[in-house]
Design a protein around this motif. Structure first.
Motif, PDB file in Angstrom:
ATOM      1  N   UNK A 268     -30.951 -20.100   0.115  1.00  0.00           N
ATOM      2  CA  UNK A 268     -32.025 -20.787   0.838  1.00  0.00           C
ATOM      3  C   UNK A 268     -31.653 -20.973   2.311  1.00  0.00           C
ATOM      4  N   UNK A 269     -30.333 -20.972   2.615  1.00  0.00           N
ATOM      5  CA  UNK A 269     -29.959 -21.078   4.033  1.00  0.00           C
ATOM      6  C   UNK A 269     -29.651 -19.711   4.657  1.00  0.00           C
ATOM      7  N   UNK A 270     -30.207 -18.659   4.037  1.00  0.00           N
ATOM      8  CA  UNK A 270     -30.239 -17.369   4.720  1.00  0.00           C
ATOM      9  C   UNK A 270     -28.990 -16.509   4.635  1.00  0.00           C
ATOM     10  N   UNK A 517     -18.403 -18.736  -5.646  1.00  0.00           N
ATOM     11  CA  UNK A 517     -18.268 -17.482  -4.897  1.00  0.00           C
ATOM     12  C   UNK A 517     -19.069 -17.532  -3.596  1.00  0.00           C
ATOM     13  N   UNK A 518     -20.216 -18.227  -3.650  1.00  0.00           N
ATOM     14  CA  UNK A 518     -20.982 -18.417  -2.418  1.00  0.00           C
ATOM     15  C   UNK A 518     -20.162 -19.214  -1.415  1.00  0.00           C
ATOM     16  N   UNK A 519     -19.438 -20.207  -1.931  1.00  0.00           N
ATOM     17  CA  UNK A 519     -18.588 -21.022  -1.075  1.00  0.00           C
ATOM     18  C   UNK A 519     -17.492 -20.200  -0.422  1.00  0.00           C
ATOM     19  N   UNK A 520     -17.022 -19.184  -1.123  1.00  0.00           N
ATOM     20  CA  UNK A 520     -15.962 -18.337  -0.580  1.00  0.00           C
ATOM     21  C   UNK A 520     -16.473 -17.447   0.556  1.00  0.00           C
ATOM     22  N   UNK A 544     -25.521 -21.633   0.720  1.00  0.00           N
ATOM     23  CA  UNK A 544     -24.105 -21.325   0.908  1.00  0.00           C
ATOM     24  C   UNK A 544     -23.370 -22.620   1.239  1.00  0.00           C
ATOM     25  N   UNK A 545     -24.074 -23.524   1.868  1.00  0.00           N
ATOM     26  CA  UNK A 545     -23.449 -24.777   2.256  1.00  0.00           C
ATOM     27  C   UNK A 545     -23.019 -25.589   1.033  1.00  0.00           C
ATOM     28  N   UNK A 546     -23.889 -25.699   0.041  1.00  0.00           N
ATOM     29  CA  UNK A 546     -23.483 -26.468  -1.137  1.00  0.00           C
ATOM     30  C   UNK A 546     -22.348 -25.755  -1.869  1.00  0.00           C
ATOM     31  N   UNK A 547     -22.308 -24.416  -1.763  1.00  0.00           N
ATOM     32  CA  UNK A 547     -21.190 -23.678  -2.338  1.00  0.00           C
ATOM     33  C   UNK A 547     -19.884 -24.058  -1.654  1.00  0.00           C
ATOM     34  N   UNK A 548     -19.927 -24.136  -0.339  1.00  0.00           N
ATOM     35  CA  UNK A 548     -18.706 -24.504   0.401  1.00  0.00           C
ATOM     36  C   UNK A 548     -18.282 -25.928   0.057  1.00  0.00           C
ATOM     37  N   UNK A 549     -19.281 -26.818  -0.087  1.00  0.00           N
ATOM     38  CA  UNK A 549     -18.949 -28.205  -0.431  1.00  0.00           C
ATOM     39  C   UNK A 549     -18.298 -28.282  -1.811  1.00  0.00           C
ATOM     40  N   UNK A 550     -18.859 -27.522  -2.767  1.00  0.00           N
ATOM     41  CA  UNK A 550     -18.269 -27.508  -4.110  1.00  0.00           C
ATOM     42  C   UNK A 550     -16.842 -26.957  -4.036  1.00  0.00           C
ATOM     43  N   UNK A 566     -15.682 -29.953 -13.243  1.00  0.00           N
ATOM     44  CA  UNK A 566     -16.459 -30.233 -12.040  1.00  0.00           C
ATOM     45  C   UNK A 566     -17.507 -29.127 -11.793  1.00  0.00           C
ATOM     46  N   UNK A 567     -17.065 -27.878 -11.940  1.00  0.00           N
ATOM     47  CA  UNK A 567     -17.985 -26.757 -11.689  1.00  0.00           C
ATOM     48  C   UNK A 567     -19.111 -26.749 -12.718  1.00  0.00           C
ATOM     49  N   UNK A 568     -18.755 -26.965 -13.979  1.00  0.00           N
ATOM     50  CA  UNK A 568     -19.789 -27.004 -15.030  1.00  0.00           C
ATOM     51  C   UNK A 568     -20.798 -28.110 -14.783  1.00  0.00           C
ATOM     52  N   UNK A 569     -20.285 -29.291 -14.401  1.00  0.00           N
ATOM     53  CA  UNK A 569     -21.184 -30.419 -14.167  1.00  0.00           C
ATOM     54  C   UNK A 569     -22.139 -30.092 -13.020  1.00  0.00           C
ATOM     55  N   UNK A 570     -21.600 -29.500 -11.968  1.00  0.00           N
ATOM     56  CA  UNK A 570     -22.436 -29.167 -10.810  1.00  0.00           C
ATOM     57  C   UNK A 570     -23.497 -28.124 -11.194  1.00  0.00           C
ATOM     58  N   UNK A 571     -23.070 -27.088 -11.934  1.00  0.00           N
ATOM     59  CA  UNK A 571     -24.018 -26.037 -12.311  1.00  0.00           C
ATOM     60  C   UNK A 571     -25.076 -26.581 -13.267  1.00  0.00           C
ATOM     61  N   UNK A 572     -24.668 -27.469 -14.167  1.00  0.00           N
ATOM     62  CA  UNK A 572     -25.631 -28.039 -15.114  1.00  0.00           C
ATOM     63  C   UNK A 572     -26.648 -28.904 -14.376  1.00  0.00           C
ATOM     64  N   UNK A 573     -26.164 -29.604 -13.340  1.00  0.00           N
ATOM     65  CA  UNK A 573     -27.058 -30.461 -12.574  1.00  0.00           C
ATOM     66  C   UNK A 573     -28.042 -29.614 -11.751  1.00  0.00           C
TER      67      UNK A 573
END
Lengths: 590, 90
Positions: A268-270, A517-520, A544-550, A566-573
């Motif tokens: 969403x952030x391009x 991976x987006x965070x990377x 990509x920003x939320x990926x970097x934050x995660x 943590x990753x599972x909780x974030x993805x489930x949310x």
């Protein structure tokens, strides 16, 4: 009546709920009698007429297919056509009529039995050919007896056709106007013509049920789950509703995935990623393209070396790469050079060293065997002149090996040019799959045009765990902090050098990891074609920003368990339903 | 009137399966000469699909093609083309 479930083989995926339409394909009783000397010529004439008629009927069936239905089942009809006029069949029938004075129906039956004897029943390929010969014999006999017409009653639209076995002609008749919802047979394997046609036409099918045609009756309700090879006879109203709902969900999901196919993998952030495929055979290309693959990120060339007694020649490689480039229609194709050695060597050689995983493998093996390596490199630079080919060296341990491999490539290029053949120096990349390469990725990045992270091996070598070994497999954790740190430094090294970085391990195709991976900041993800839409869906719904934050958050944690939680909780949310097996339609009941 | 012999290696991934078998038989039947295929000591009539199928020639296998008769040369050229094309497969 209580429902019963039959387990067969999953021949073509999808769910169907409908009423049974059994097709009676009981064998004819073949008449047997002696013929007199005067009757011999009449019998032989009858044979010619019956064969001509059979050929005409197959031509009629063939005409019902459209070219878009796939060439494969048209080919089966051609095989039957060739069998109808096969001298080993026709000459044997004539001989039996002339010498043994039996009627032509019986002679056909005997000749068919004799031919089938030459095909090994234990081999699936030959089993299919035996049923082809049966089918051809049956068709001739039916025509001899005046029962060859295919004017069978047609099932009502939405029926589920259930038969002992279906010939390609039956299949064509039932399917050419798309009125059948699913197909179930007692016989057959997943490579039978029924299965092939059903897959080509995207109709759910279960084969090899053993007894569906004798268990179900016309008009019974049936559920067919072609993805799991299940057939439910007389499902309860509740079961029907459940499967019907699953079918609708599946259709919605397919519609969504189809819609996704031509949309970019853009956050969403391009941030735009390239979604490419890992493939081993050219046959996988249509599936890759249909799932929206934008190129081949990993072409495993080992297949070219297997099952043959001599090394593939430069021409073998060249032909293969050209065909793949053509099939991909100008999209980039990353060819990975020979990645075997150790326990898997071409032409039955074996490495008996103690520790093949740390032995003479991949690019090490290639540098030691220039004949093998140069054939491949020369073919690659030649093919690169005609298409968007990139070359990638596996398992490099550091800068010295990268240079050695690049030097070989440059030499191969010069050889080809000196011969006056068209050539182009392709973009060069390496796989980062040894911890040493990950640690010095900044230096390697200065030598190449792209990096591709092979996570499967990287994780095994980094943690020192063989995931085939059940005693230690639990230690294989893609989200181990050491792995994450390495991934991060490789991605940063590529960015600093201004080159692209991709990932081609299993991690790339698993939506659980997509946000990380987006965070990377990876540029390209390479996976099996069917995984692309789901991963793309996550990318399009994320930033990509939320990926970097995660990523920042989990890099502060200590254990793989904590990180994964943590990753599972974030993805489930963020993506409810994504991790609940929603990606695939599972068996809904019992 | 001649006799020609040439070896071909199966290059497509699936080998001489049903569809390629139909192709070579169709090609063979266009000629008058006798055409035999030989593999691992087994010799079959190339105009018979049943025979060609029993060869079960996989990728990398070598098949000896023997043409004998008036149009042997043309037949060998046509059949060679079919083999060398990998039966239009990869």
């Amino acid at each position: 009546m209580a429902s019963t479930t039959l387990q067969g083989l999953p021949a073509s995926p999808g769910i169907a709920v409908g009423r049974c339409w059994t097709v009676d394909r009981r064998r004819l009783r073949t008449p047997r009698r002696k013929v007199t000397e005067q009757e011999v010529e009449t019998e032989l004439d009858r044979l010619d007429v019956a064969i001509d008629l059979s050929v005409q009927q197959l031509d009629g069936v063939r005409a019902k297919f459209q070219a878009s239905d796939g060439a494969e089942h048209l080919a089966i009809i051609d095989v039957h056509r060739a069998m109808l006029r096969d001298p080993s069949l026709v000459d044997e029938v004539r001989r039996l009529v002339r010498v043994e004075r039996v009627n032509v129906e019986w002679a056909v039956k005997r000749a068919v039995r004799k031919i089938k004897g030459a095909f090994d029943a234990d081999d699936e390929f030959f089993r299919e050919r035996r049923s082809d010969v049966d089918y051809v014999g049956e068709r001739i006999v039916k025509n001899l007896m005046g029962q060859g017409s295919d004017a069978a009653e047609m099932p009502p639209p939405g029926s589920i056709v259930v038969a002992r076995d279906l010939s390609p002609a039956d299949t064509a008749l039932f399917f050419h106007d798309r009125r059948v919802a699913a197909l179930v047979t007692d016989a057959g394997g997943v490579t039978s013509h029924t299965a092939i046609v059903a897959r080509a036409l995207e109709i759910p099918a279960v084969v090899g049920t053993g007894k569906a045609s004798t268990s179900a009756e016309r008009g019974d309700w049936l559920v067919v789950d072609g993805s799991h090879g299940l057939v439910v006879l007389n499902p309860s109203a509740a079961e029907r509703a459940e499967y019907e709902a699953a079918r609708v969900r599946q259709m919605e999901r397919e519609a969504e995935l189809t819609r996704l196919k031509d949309l970019p993998a853009e956050t969403v952030d391009g941030v735009r990623l390239r979604m490419v495929g890992n493939i081993e055979f050219g046959e996988e290309v249509p599936g890759l393209l249909s799932h929206g693959g934008e190129g081949v990120g990993l072409y495993r060339t080992e297949f070219l070396f297997m099952g043959r007694s001599e090394l593939p020649t430069e021409e073998d490689h060249y032909r293969d790469y050209r065909a793949l480039l053509d099939a991909m229609g100008g999209r980039p194709v990353t060819v990975r050079t020979f990645d075997l050695g150790g326990d898997k060597l071409p032409s039955g050689q074996k490495d008996h060293s103690e520790n093949p995983a740390l032995g003479l493998r991949a690019v090490r093996y290639c540098l030691r065997h220039p004949d093998l390596f140069y054939a491949q490199l020369r073919a690659a630079v030649r093919a690169a002149a005609h298409g968007n080919l990139r070359i990638m060296f596996p398992m490099v341990s550091g800068v010295a090996e990268v240079r050695a491999a690049k030097w070989a490539l440059a030499e191969a290029f010069e050889q080809v040019v000196a011969q006056g053949l068209p050539a182009r120096m392709p973009p060069v990349g390496v796989m980062v799959e040894l911890p040493s390469a990950a640690v010095v990725a900044d230096r390697i990045a200065r030598e190449v045009d792209f990096l591709s992270i092979g996570t499967n091996d990287l994780i095994q070598y980094a943690i020192g765990v063989d995931r085939q070994n059940m005693d230690v497999a639990y230690l294989y954790r893609p989200l181990h902090l050491a792995v994450l740190r390495m991934l991060k430094s490789v991605a940063e090294a590529a960015r600093a050098a201004g080159i692209s970085v991709s990932m081609c391990g299993e991690m790339a195709g698993e939506p659980l990891y997509t946000l990380v991976l987006l965070g990377l900041g990876l540029d390209e993800l390479s996976m099996n074609g069917p995984s692309i839409p789901e991963v793309k869906r996550v990318i399009r719904g994320a930033s990509a920003r939320e990926g970097r934050e995660l990523l920042d958050r989990i890099l502060d944690l200590n254990t793989a368990d904590d990180i994964e939680r943590e990753v599972r909780a974030e993805m489930a949310r963020r993506f409810p339903g994504l991790l609940e097996g929603g990606a695939r339609v599972g068996p809904v009941s019992g | 009137m001649g006799r020609l012999e040439r070896s071909f290696v199966i290059v497509n991934s699936l080998g001489l399966h049903a569809r390629p078998a139909a192709m070579v038989v169709q090609a063979s039947n266009r000629f008058r000469c006798e055409i035999q295929f030989e593999k691992d000591g087994l010799q079959i009539n190339a105009k018979s699909i049943m025979g060609v199928l029993t060869l079960a020639a996989a990728r990398g296998a070598s098949v000896l093609v023997i043409c004998e008769g008036d149009d042997a040369e043309q037949a060998m050229a046509a059949i060679g083309k079919v083999f060398e094309s990998g039966f239009g497969e990869r």
